[in-house]
Design an enzyme around this catalytic site. Structure first.
Site, PDB file in Angstrom:
ATOM      1  N   ALA A  57     -19.424  -4.522  10.225  1.00  0.00           N
ATOM      2  CA  ALA A  57     -18.130  -3.876   9.987  1.00  0.00           C
ATOM      3  C   ALA A  57     -18.181  -2.360  10.088  1.00  0.00           C
ATOM      4  O   ALA A  57     -17.153  -1.699  10.000  1.00  0.00           O
ATOM      5  CB  ALA A  57     -17.605  -4.273   8.604  1.00  0.00           C
TER       6      ALA A  57
ATOM      7  N   GLY B 173     -17.567  -0.346  16.022  1.00  0.00           N
ATOM      8  CA  GLY B 173     -17.195  -1.201  17.140  1.00  0.00           C
ATOM      9  C   GLY B 173     -16.194  -2.284  16.820  1.00  0.00           C
ATOM     10  O   GLY B 173     -15.184  -2.056  16.146  1.00  0.00           O
TER      11      GLY B 173
ATOM     12  N   TYR C 154     -30.479 -10.953  24.770  1.00  0.00           N
ATOM     13  CA  TYR C 154     -29.085 -10.872  24.313  1.00  0.00           C
ATOM     14  C   TYR C 154     -28.263 -12.035  24.874  1.00  0.00           C
ATOM     15  O   TYR C 154     -27.509 -12.688  24.143  1.00  0.00           O
ATOM     16  CB  TYR C 154     -28.481  -9.534  24.737  1.00  0.00           C
ATOM     17  CG  TYR C 154     -27.080  -9.280  24.222  1.00  0.00           C
ATOM     18  CD1 TYR C 154     -26.872  -8.873  22.901  1.00  0.00           C
ATOM     19  CD2 TYR C 154     -25.976  -9.431  25.053  1.00  0.00           C
ATOM     20  CE1 TYR C 154     -25.596  -8.627  22.423  1.00  0.00           C
ATOM     21  CE2 TYR C 154     -24.702  -9.181  24.590  1.00  0.00           C
ATOM     22  CZ  TYR C 154     -24.512  -8.780  23.275  1.00  0.00           C
ATOM     23  OH  TYR C 154     -23.246  -8.545  22.818  1.00  0.00           O
TER      24      TYR C 154
ATOM     25  N   LYS D  70     -26.413 -14.994  22.657  1.00  0.00           N
ATOM     26  CA  LYS D  70     -24.972 -15.194  22.659  1.00  0.00           C
ATOM     27  C   LYS D  70     -24.575 -16.564  23.227  1.00  0.00           C
ATOM     28  O   LYS D  70     -23.573 -17.151  22.812  1.00  0.00           O
ATOM     29  CB  LYS D  70     -24.284 -14.072  23.448  1.00  0.00           C
ATOM     30  CG  LYS D  70     -24.398 -12.703  22.760  1.00  0.00           C
ATOM     31  CD  LYS D  70     -23.817 -12.722  21.350  1.00  0.00           C
ATOM     32  CE  LYS D  70     -23.752 -11.347  20.727  1.00  0.00           C
ATOM     33  NZ  LYS D  70     -23.133 -11.332  19.391  1.00  0.00           N
TER      34      LYS D  70
ATOM     35  N   ALA E  27     -15.589  -0.847  25.030  1.00  0.00           N
ATOM     36  CA  ALA E  27     -16.030   0.518  24.708  1.00  0.00           C
ATOM     37  C   ALA E  27     -16.424   0.603  23.241  1.00  0.00           C
ATOM     38  O   ALA E  27     -15.599   0.826  22.361  1.00  0.00           O
ATOM     39  CB  ALA E  27     -14.921   1.516  25.015  1.00  0.00           C
ATOM     40  N   THR E  28     -17.709   0.379  22.969  1.00  0.00           N
ATOM     41  CA  THR E  28     -18.255   0.418  21.611  1.00  0.00           C
ATOM     42  C   THR E  28     -19.536   1.247  21.625  1.00  0.00           C
ATOM     43  O   THR E  28     -20.045   1.591  22.698  1.00  0.00           O
ATOM     44  CB  THR E  28     -18.598  -1.003  21.113  1.00  0.00           C
ATOM     45  OG1 THR E  28     -19.702  -1.515  21.890  1.00  0.00           O
ATOM     46  CG2 THR E  28     -17.405  -1.945  21.227  1.00  0.00           C
TER      47      THR E  28
END
Length: 252
Positions: A17, A20, A162, A166, A196-197
């Site tokens: 939290a 992003g 990754y 996922k 966009a993070t």
């Protein structure tokens, strides 16, 4: 300011939290009336999230330190929630995640294990721990939203760990949905594309340009755009959506 929304009276627990997609999810869930428990490994970031959303609503929001890769940390977080709220959250958003990118031939086993431990096993442990609490306390209308990725669906160069983590989250979601339906707990996942993070900010500019060229909408997504779908899945507006995987990728 009075809050009117689809999640009034709901308690929402969001991991990752502090930034992003997780931070954006907290903001949009709070906008719809939910009380937020913002959990992150970086407590200062989680506190900042709570401070930001508290300015915009009169709901009771709190922050928690958590390491989703550690069962003791997860159990401690749940106990703190039960002590404060006397019930577990009915909305669970699994947004905590990390990357340790490298080409497969150069990827260390430690980096592989760390990503799997946080992204996949961490999601499993949160689901198991909090779902048991939801069932034991007789909380109605539970909704779990997991953050997967288009990388898990299509693969991505330099992201063997990754992508595998996922893809596992998506499979875990489908299995949990089959097992939890009888308890009235819905389980779904979203598959963000290039958003966009802080995670994508580390991607080199030339690589970003290549991605933009193959995204039909011609841009990266915004965390808030993912958060809107998460909030839909958390609400009764999606009452018959269960075991679903929703791409949020601009058509990629």
């Amino acid at each position: 300011m009075a809050v009117a929304g689809s999640l009034i009276g709901k308690l929402a627990f969001v991991t990752g939290a502090g930034s992003g997609i997780g931070r954006a999810a907290c903001k949009v869930l709070a906008r719809e009336g939910a009380s937020i428990i913002a959990a992150d490994r970086n407590l200062n970031s989680a506190q900042e999230t709570v401070s930001n959303i508290s300015k915009e609503s009169n709901q009771n929001h709190t922050s928690l330190n958590i390491n989703v890769g550690d069962q003791t940390s997860i159990t401690t977080a749940l106990n703190k929630i039960l002590e404060q709220h006397k019930k577990p959250p009915s909305i669970i958003v699994n947004s905590a995640g990390i990357t340790r990118d490298n080409f497969l031939l150069k990827l260390s086993s430690d980096d592989f294990d760390e990503v799997i431990n946080i992204n996949l096993k961490g999601t499993f442990m949160i689901i198991q721990t909090f779902s048991n609490a939801i069932i034991e306390h007789g909380v109605q209308g539970g909704s779990i939203i997991n953050i997967a990725s288009t990388s898990g669906k299509y693969g991505n160069v330099g992201q063997a760990n990754y992508s595998a983590s996922k893809a596992g989250v998506e499979g875990l979601t489908r299995t949990a949905a089959k097992e939890f339906g009888k308890f009235g707990i819905r389980v779904n996942c979203v598959l963000p594309g290039m958003i966009a993070t802080p995670m994508t900010n580390a991607v080199p500019g030339k690589v970003k340009e290549k991605f933009v060229k193959v995204i039909p909408l011609g841009r990266f997504g915004k965390p808030e755009e993912v958060a809107e779908v998460i909030t839909f899945l958390a609400s009764d507006k999606s009452s018959y959506v269960h075991g679903a995987s929703i791409d949020i990728s601009g058509g990629f």
